[in-house]
Write a protein that holds these residues in place. Structure first.
Motif, short mmCIF file in Angstrom:
data_model
loop_
_atom_site.label_atom_id
_atom_site.label_comp_id
_atom_site.label_asym_id
_atom_site.label_seq_id
_atom_site.Cartn_x
_atom_site.Cartn_y
_atom_site.Cartn_z
N SER A 20 0.86 -1.18 0.00
CA SER A 20 0.00 0.00 0.00
C SER A 20 0.90 1.23 0.00
O SER A 20 1.79 1.35 0.83
CB SER A 20 -0.89 0.04 1.24
OG SER A 20 -1.81 -1.01 1.22
N ARG A 57 -2.67 0.26 -4.36
CA ARG A 57 -2.53 -1.06 -3.74
C ARG A 57 -2.23 -2.08 -4.82
O ARG A 57 -2.91 -2.11 -5.85
CB ARG A 57 -3.80 -1.40 -2.98
CG ARG A 57 -3.98 -0.53 -1.75
CD ARG A 57 -5.32 -0.74 -1.05
NE ARG A 57 -5.45 0.10 0.12
CZ ARG A 57 -5.81 1.38 0.10
NH1 ARG A 57 -6.08 1.97 -1.04
NH2 ARG A 57 -5.90 2.07 1.21
N GLU A 93 3.36 -7.80 4.42
CA GLU A 93 2.72 -6.56 3.95
C GLU A 93 3.69 -5.39 4.04
O GLU A 93 4.48 -5.30 4.97
CB GLU A 93 1.48 -6.26 4.77
CG GLU A 93 0.37 -7.26 4.55
CD GLU A 93 -0.88 -6.91 5.31
OE1 GLU A 93 -1.42 -5.82 5.08
OE2 GLU A 93 -1.30 -7.74 6.13
N TYR A 126 3.83 -1.08 3.79
CA TYR A 126 3.11 0.19 3.77
C TYR A 126 4.12 1.30 3.54
O TYR A 126 5.09 1.42 4.30
CB TYR A 126 2.38 0.42 5.10
CG TYR A 126 1.34 -0.63 5.38
CD1 TYR A 126 0.05 -0.49 4.87
CD2 TYR A 126 1.63 -1.77 6.12
CE1 TYR A 126 -0.92 -1.47 5.11
CE2 TYR A 126 0.67 -2.74 6.36
CZ TYR A 126 -0.59 -2.58 5.85
OH TYR A 126 -1.54 -3.54 6.08
#
Length: 107
Positions: free
Chosen positions: A21, A64, A93, A95
């Protein structure tokens, strides 16, 4: 228990990579995001619905996508040509914040 990280890595690889993201202020809307020199996404206009991160109605940019595990070079290129770069170890993940005003792409 040691098999859990390996299993997670295999599952993410089977799904096409780790979720990424990239979030930025409204000035990042339309910016292109590259991973290792290949276009991965375009930052799209989003409207914040309200909560602890700021007032409802605030416009921001978000992209994303998935990226392969390992050391990767992320580049964000704004519509006006401003460029942000960061080397990121992708594992799980990721970010990132694209701050065009400060000239930073940070984790």
């Amino acid at each position: 228990m040691r098999r859990a990280p390996l299993l997670l890595a295999l599952l993410l690889a089977a799904c096409g990579g780790s979720p990424v993201s990239v979030i930025g202020e409204a000035d990042a809307v339309g910016a292109k995001v590259y991973v290792d020199g290949k276009e991965a996404a375009v930052m799209e206009r989003q409207v914040y619905q309200g909560g602890t991160a700021g007032p409802a109605g605030q416009v921001y940019a978000a992209a994303r996508f998935k990226a392969p595990a390992g050391a990767r070079k992320f580049t964000v290129v704004a519509a006006d040509g401003r460029r942000l770069e960061a080397q990121v170890q992708v594992a799980g993940e990721v970010y990132l914040t694209a701050d065009l005003a400060k000239g930073e792409l940070r984790r």
